[in-house]
Design a protein around this motif. Structure first.
Motif, PDB file in Angstrom:
ATOM      1  N   MET A 148       1.755  -2.851   1.938  1.00 34.42           N
ATOM      2  CA  MET A 148       1.692  -2.447   0.531  1.00 34.42           C
ATOM      3  C   MET A 148       1.392  -3.663  -0.327  1.00 34.42           C
ATOM      4  SD  MET A 148       5.002   0.066   0.394  1.00 34.42           S
ATOM      5  CE  MET A 148       4.547   0.845  -1.161  1.00 34.42           C
ATOM      6  N   THR A 149       0.782  -3.433  -1.478  1.00 38.06           N
ATOM      7  CA  THR A 149       0.498  -4.493  -2.444  1.00 38.06           C
ATOM      8  C   THR A 149       1.666  -4.634  -3.419  1.00 38.06           C
ATOM      9  OG1 THR A 149      -0.511  -2.995  -4.037  1.00 38.06           O
ATOM     10  CG2 THR A 149      -1.983  -3.952  -2.356  1.00 38.06           C
ATOM     11  N   VAL A 150       1.624  -5.685  -4.211  1.00 40.39           N
ATOM     12  CA  VAL A 150       2.640  -5.897  -5.246  1.00 40.39           C
ATOM     13  C   VAL A 150       2.679  -4.693  -6.185  1.00 40.39           C
ATOM     14  CG1 VAL A 150       3.277  -7.299  -7.248  1.00 40.39           C
ATOM     15  CG2 VAL A 150       2.540  -8.408  -5.139  1.00 40.39           C
ATOM     16  N   MET A 204      11.689 -11.268  -7.059  1.00 43.82           N
ATOM     17  CA  MET A 204      12.376 -10.944  -5.809  1.00 43.82           C
ATOM     18  C   MET A 204      11.800 -11.750  -4.646  1.00 43.82           C
ATOM     19  SD  MET A 204      12.749  -6.815  -6.280  1.00 43.82           S
ATOM     20  CE  MET A 204      13.683  -6.519  -4.767  1.00 43.82           C
ATOM     21  N   ILE A 205      10.494 -11.957  -4.650  1.00 38.59           N
ATOM     22  CA  ILE A 205       9.854 -12.783  -3.618  1.00 38.59           C
ATOM     23  C   ILE A 205      10.410 -14.195  -3.677  1.00 38.59           C
ATOM     24  CG2 ILE A 205       7.683 -13.886  -2.936  1.00 38.59           C
ATOM     25  CD1 ILE A 205       6.288 -11.247  -3.850  1.00 38.59           C
ATOM     26  N   ARG A 206      10.403 -14.777  -4.869  1.00 39.55           N
ATOM     27  CA  ARG A 206      10.899 -16.152  -5.033  1.00 39.55           C
ATOM     28  C   ARG A 206      12.362 -16.296  -4.632  1.00 39.55           C
ATOM     29  NH1 ARG A 206       7.218 -16.184  -8.982  1.00 39.55           N
ATOM     30  NH2 ARG A 206       8.504 -15.452 -10.683  1.00 39.55           N
ATOM     31  N   HIS A 228       8.166 -10.037   2.811  1.00 36.44           N
ATOM     32  CA  HIS A 228       6.744 -10.087   2.476  1.00 36.44           C
ATOM     33  C   HIS A 228       6.033 -11.095   3.363  1.00 36.44           C
ATOM     34  CE1 HIS A 228       8.309 -13.606   0.421  1.00 36.44           C
ATOM     35  NE2 HIS A 228       7.062 -14.061   0.380  1.00 36.44           N
ATOM     36  N   PHE A 229       4.720 -11.084   3.292  1.00 39.16           N
ATOM     37  CA  PHE A 229       3.910 -12.098   3.949  1.00 39.16           C
ATOM     38  C   PHE A 229       2.648 -12.286   3.129  1.00 39.16           C
ATOM     39  CE2 PHE A 229       2.838  -8.026   5.787  1.00 39.16           C
ATOM     40  CZ  PHE A 229       1.449  -8.041   5.884  1.00 39.16           C
ATOM     41  N   ARG A 230       1.949 -13.348   3.404  1.00 36.18           N
ATOM     42  CA  ARG A 230       0.721 -13.636   2.664  1.00 36.18           C
ATOM     43  C   ARG A 230      -0.496 -13.491   3.561  1.00 36.18           C
ATOM     44  NH1 ARG A 230       1.283 -15.555  -2.389  1.00 36.18           N
ATOM     45  NH2 ARG A 230       3.371 -16.192  -2.977  1.00 36.18           N
TER      46      ARG A 230
END
Length: 64
Positions: free
Chosen positions: A7-9, A26-28, A34-36
Motif C-alpha cells: 500500500m502507498t502512504v 508514525m514512520i519516523r 514499512h519499507f522503501r
C-alpha cells in the motif's frame, strides 16, 4: 512482494482515516511497518490490516 500486497502512504492514510503527515510521523517513530522502494514508501497490506484491526478493537473496547 506483489504490488497488490503493498500500500502507498495515501492508501494507508485513507484506510486509517488519518492524514498523510500522521503516517509519516508514525514512520519516523517506528510505529508502523514499512519499507522503501527507491524514494517511495510502501507498506505490507497484511501488516496494515492487522494494525487496523488492533486499533479498531481498542476503540471498541474489545481488545484482549
Amino acid at each position: 512482494m506483489e504490488l497488490e500486497q503493498t500500500m502507498t502512504v495515501e492508501e494507508v492514510a485513507k484506510l486509517l482515516r488519518v492524514s498523510r503527515q500522521t503516517i509519516y510521523n508514525m514512520i519516523r517513530a517506528g510505529k508502523i511497518p514499512h519499507f522503501r522502494v527507491g524514494n517511495k514508501v510502501r507498506f505490507p497490506r497484511a501488516d496494515i490490516e492487522a494494525l487496523r484491526s488492533r486499533v479498531a478493537s481498542i476503540a471498541t473496547g474489545t481488545a484482549v
